[in-house]
Scaffold this motif. Structure first.
Motif, PDB file in Angstrom:
ATOM      1  N   VAL A  15       0.950  -1.288  -0.015  1.00 24.59           N
ATOM      2  CA  VAL A  15      -0.011  -0.035   0.099  1.00 24.59           C
ATOM      3  C   VAL A  15       0.918   1.187   0.009  1.00 24.59           C
ATOM      4  O   VAL A  15       0.777   2.076  -0.646  1.00 24.59           O
ATOM      5  N   TRP A  16       1.957   1.278   0.922  1.00 24.61           N
ATOM      6  CA  TRP A  16       2.731   2.423   0.917  1.00 24.61           C
ATOM      7  C   TRP A  16       3.558   2.810  -0.329  1.00 24.61           C
ATOM      8  O   TRP A  16       3.788   3.911  -0.763  1.00 24.61           O
ATOM      9  N   GLU A  17       3.995   1.904  -1.190  1.00 21.49           N
ATOM     10  CA  GLU A  17       4.738   1.682  -2.175  1.00 21.49           C
ATOM     11  C   GLU A  17       3.814   2.274  -3.418  1.00 21.49           C
ATOM     12  O   GLU A  17       4.038   3.146  -4.119  1.00 21.49           O
ATOM     13  N   ASP A  18       2.714   1.601  -3.518  1.00 22.24           N
ATOM     14  CA  ASP A  18       1.849   1.791  -4.716  1.00 22.24           C
ATOM     15  C   ASP A  18       0.989   3.164  -4.502  1.00 22.24           C
ATOM     16  O   ASP A  18       0.880   3.856  -5.318  1.00 22.24           O
ATOM     17  N   GLU A  19       0.891   3.589  -3.249  1.00 21.06           N
ATOM     18  CA  GLU A  19       0.245   4.929  -3.151  1.00 21.06           C
ATOM     19  C   GLU A  19       1.030   6.263  -2.747  1.00 21.06           C
ATOM     20  O   GLU A  19       0.805   7.256  -2.804  1.00 21.06           O
ATOM     21  N   LYS A  20       2.427   5.759  -2.825  1.00 26.91           N
ATOM     22  CA  LYS A  20       3.489   6.859  -2.437  1.00 26.91           C
ATOM     23  C   LYS A  20       3.068   7.609  -1.043  1.00 26.91           C
ATOM     24  O   LYS A  20       3.284   8.811  -1.232  1.00 26.91           O
ATOM     25  N   THR A  21       2.986   6.552  -0.185  1.00 29.95           N
ATOM     26  CA  THR A  21       2.368   7.262   1.191  1.00 29.95           C
ATOM     27  C   THR A  21       3.108   8.265   1.660  1.00 29.95           C
ATOM     28  O   THR A  21       2.683   9.313   2.321  1.00 29.95           O
TER      29      THR A  21
END
Length: 848
Positions: A15-21
């Motif tokens: 999630v953090w990588e895909d969404e560039k959190t």
């Protein structure tokens, strides 16, 4: 439901990588916070558990600051030039670029597995030509401003790496990288004039938030002192200038010592003035084989040779005094010559005793002096004696009067001196930034035009240095031969490369704008993000990287490139994680211990045998982790067995962050059980809104303490407070939704994967991720206990414990104590003669 850490951690990392959190851009609506950790050298061994200690601590701070509403920059990159990679490449016939890429990919994978909130869009690599283009650009600016120059000089030469080392890279006489012996050689080197910034580097520390030991190491390494330069005549008609902080003791100078490399010694040898030339040259050769550290070691035996044929002349009384050469005097410090006052300096006293030289006391202290012992030395206070026009003066007044006398008579002057030496910047190797300079027979050294940068490394396959230590680049004439940018005639490129310290001296600036094509970073980015708000690193870099990077930054500030004079507003340091020493007797397997006991008869004898085999280190059960000792713990194995959150939690819980701490695998399980207990609370939700009265005070106390402890890097006590809260929740039958939400929020910086999953499980939408959810607030009034437990003593013996209002007055507390049945029974038939109430703690009743 059992916590599946592998599934949960994989989910949230994706999630953090895909969404560039954690990607961040300039946002003037928010206060900025720039957190920085020292970027790693990507070795083939990968991370060990010592690396994440710093990264986790600043990640905890960064995560909290995001929830506090800050615009947080927390970047990561690679300090990827360096000898280890080059040595590996030579040994295995693989290009360093290939080795570097493989190592970087491994490090990145390991770091991502630990859930750090780095902005990976800002990743940098010092070996990228688009990066080192600007390293070369900074060098050119230093050259154009007279701060980079070429010089024949005596240098530290690593016999293993076959390259020049800066003084800071020599530790205990050996190379800090490979452990090989370091000797002295004369070579032509590029130098950076860091000494021009000595005062700025010391004075700039004022107003910064550096922990005391870091600031102290910076000041000590620069070594600013106030004293005088004094000109001693010689019987050869020359002048020997010395620097001293104790010009008040000149009347006690009974001999002089110069460094073996002193230019005057060479001149006197060439003129045939020295009657013992063979002894002098033999001693010079012996000194050349020693490092500066060995030569300046205070406890070593004093050696030297008297110069037969030339005497010094003390300027205050015109007395002739002998001159010695000795290796404890360094040509690189002061003037390379000293006046010796053996009555008031331990080292001079030891030397004078060995060579039978006069000892004249010139400062009378408060105790009787004994010229046969060193107990009277180093007198900094007292009254001058045996000193002519200084007699009767205090040390302070005598210094002032002596400087006035020296200046009036043309024999010296006031002087500020520094231990700091200019930075040796050349390295005779391939895997480093090419120095963008060419040499023309007609024009001399010339800088490359800035428009031609980057000057890239040629693609070669032979990385071994030449027989005399020249760079492997020197053999590649197609690359070396070029044209002079000044006259257009034939010229040759510099074949030495920059040290690894070059790329790390400005990397924090590139993080601010890593894709900028026109400058090292845009003006807007530099003005928004500067300075670094909080920098954490190892203490081993406080006299290397920290000093060098502050120097470069101050220079860039002076030429208008950066907006702040200092690069880092706050600097903290972490203690190392230590490992078990496999060569210590107590850490050996039982069967090996038994074998040694049989062989040597006792544990003491066995330990002595181990020390003879492995050195003094064998005495210590806990030592620094190192690949050679085989005591390195791979974080991948810990993550696989327990999960990243457990690993992170344990690294923060293992002890005081600033102190070294031993790795104890057995203790990890305790952190794992704690996380399991928090997870299980989600299945034990109880009815109720908000915080229940029984738990409310502790909730507010925990919010306050965890927040404060994170900002103070007291991570272990913050976690301990959370453990106390969780225990209290279990004692009260579980947690309400509000109570568990607060626990999850406070735990999130430490264990981000599990807490994000629990947050979602508690009903929060995907748009309400904890990463940016507001940090919980506490009320100061609710941090105070409404009731306290007090002890009731009768004649000093505890008879009862009572719960009373926290603000109860003495009369009411005593009355409540007397009303307790157990206390009443103890008082029956007795007279109370004294009543004491200690607020919030106890009632003491004295009876007879």
């Amino acid at each position: 439901m059992k916590y599946d850490y592998k599934a949960v951690e994989a989910k949230w990392q994706k999630v953090w990588e895909d969404e560039k959190t954690f990607h961040v851009e300039i946002d003037h609506k928010k206060p900025k916070f720039y957190a920085l950790v020292e970027f790693p050298y990507p070795s083939g061994a990968g991370l060990h558990v010592g690396h994440p200690r710093s990264y986790t601590a600043l990640d905890v701070v960064s995560r909290k600051r995001r929830q506090n509403g800050y615009n947080v920059l927390y970047p990561m990159g690679w300090d990827a030039f360096g000898l280890p990679t080059e040595n590996f490449a030579m040994k295995n016939h693989i290009h360093p670029a290939i080795v570097t890429k493989k190592n970087v990919d491994h490090f990145r994978e390991q770091l991502k597995a630990l859930g750090f909130s780095f902005d990976w869009d800002r990743e940098i690599n010092t070996t990228d030509p688009e990066y080192y283009k600007w390293t070369q650009w900074i060098f050119l600016q230093l050259y154009k401003h007279g701060l980079a120059y070429k010089k024949e000089m005596n240098v530290n030469w690593c016999t293993g790496c076959k390259c020049v080392l800066a003084n800071e890279e020599v530790v205990n006489g050996v190379c800090e990288r490979c452990g090989s012996e370091v000797v002295h050689k004369v070579k032509s080197q590029w130098m950076l004039k860091i000494t021009a910034y000595a005062d700025k580097l010391i004075d700039g520390l004022d107003g910064l938030d550096y922990i005391e030991r870091v600031a102290t190491q910076q000041k000590n390494w620069i070594g600013r002192s106030h004293g005088a330069e004094v000109n001693f005549g010689t019987t050869a008609g020359d002048t020997l200038t010395v620097y001293t902080t104790r010009c008040d003791t000149l009347f006690g100078a009974t001999y002089m010592v110069v460094s073996p490399e002193h230019a005057m010694v060479k001149e006197w040898l060439e003129k045939g003035l020295l009657k013992n030339a063979d002894a002098v040259t033999a001693y010079q050769a012996e000194a050349a084989r020693k490092s500066d550290f060995e030569r300046s070691e205070l406890n070593k035996e004093k050696t030297g040779v008297k110069l037969e044929g030339v005497m010094g002349i003390n300027p205050v009384n015109d007395k002739q005094i002998p001159i010695f050469i000795s290796d404890y005097v360094l040509s690189t410090y002061g003037t390379g010559a000293i006046m010796a006052v053996p009555a008031h300096d331990t080292r001079d006293w030891e030397f004078a005793k060995k060579f039978g030289l006069p000892i004249i006391e010139v400062v009378k202290g408060n105790t009787e002096s004994n010229l046969d012992e060193a107990a009277f030395t180093d007198v900094a206070t007292g009254t001058l004696v045996n000193s002519g026009f200084l007699d009767g003066l205090s040390v302070t007044d005598a210094k002032k009067k002596m400087i006035e006398w020296l200046e009036a008579n043309g024999k010296g002057c006031d002087k500020v001196n520094y231990k700091l030496r200019d930075w040796v910047f050349s390295r005779q190797r391939y895997w480093g930034e090419p120095i963008p300079m060419v040499k023309c027979e007609k024009c001399g050294w010339q800088p490359l035009p800035e428009s031609s940068l980057p000057l890239t490394l040629p693609d070669i396959t032979d990385f071994e240095p030449g027989p005399d230590g020249e760079s492997p680049l020197a053999r590649h004439t197609d690359w070396v031969k070029t044209t002079c940018p000044c006259c257009g005639g034939p010229a040759t490129r510099e074949t030495d490369t920059m040290p690894q310290w070059a790329g790390s001296s400005w990397y924090f600036l590139r993080y601010m704008d890593p894709h900028c094509k026109d400058a090292l970073a845009s003006k807007e980015a530099l003005e928004y993000w500067s300075p670094v708000d909080w920098y954490n690193g190892g203490m081993e870099h406080t006299t290397l990287h920290l000093l060098y990077s502050r120097f470069w930054h101050k220079f860039l500030y002076d030429i208008g490139v950066v907006p702040t004079a200092e690069p880092y507003q706050k600097r903290t340091a972490h203690g190392m994680i230590l490992g078990l020493n496999p060569h210590s007797f107590v850490n050996l397997p039982a069967d090996e211990q038994e074998k040694l006991l049989k062989e040597y008869g006792s544990q003491k004898a066995a330990e002595k045998a181990l020390e003879e085999k492995y050195g003094e280190m064998a005495r210590h059960p806990i030592v620094k982790m190192s690949k050679s000792l085989g005591n390195v713990i791979n974080p991948d194995e810990v993550v696989d067995q327990y999960g990243a959150d457990t690993m992170r939690l344990y690294e923060m819980f293992m002890g005081d962050f600033e102190q070294a701490a031993p790795w104890q695998t057995s203790a990890i399980a305790g952190c794992n059980r704690f996380l399991d207990r928090v997870w299980a609370l989600s299945d034990k939700l109880v009815e109720g809104e908000g915080y229940r009265p029984a738990i409310e005070t502790l909730m507010h106390q925990t919010i306050k303490k965890v927040g404060a402890d994170i900002e103070g890097l007291k991570m272990n006590t913050a976690i301990a407070q959370l453990m106390t809260l969780v225990n209290a929740l279990y004692d009260n039958g579980g947690a309400t939704k509000a109570e568990l939400e607060t626990v999850v929020q406070l735990l999130n910086p430490f264990a981000p994967h599990m807490t994000e999953e629990l947050w979602e499980k508690l009903g929060h939408s995907h748009n309400e991720q904890l990463a940016y959810y507001p940090w919980p607030q506490y009320e100061e009034a609710k941090c105070v206990e409404s009731t306290v437990e007090i002890a009731v003593q009768v004649n000093g013996k505890v008879k009862a414990r009572l719960k009373v209002a926290a603000d109860i007055d003495a009369a009411a507390a005593i009355a409540a104590a007397k009303a307790d049945p157990a206390v009443a029974a103890a008082l029956e038939g007795k007279q109370v003669v004294k009543e004491i109430y200690v607020k919030g703690r106890l009632v003491n009743l004295a009876v007879k």
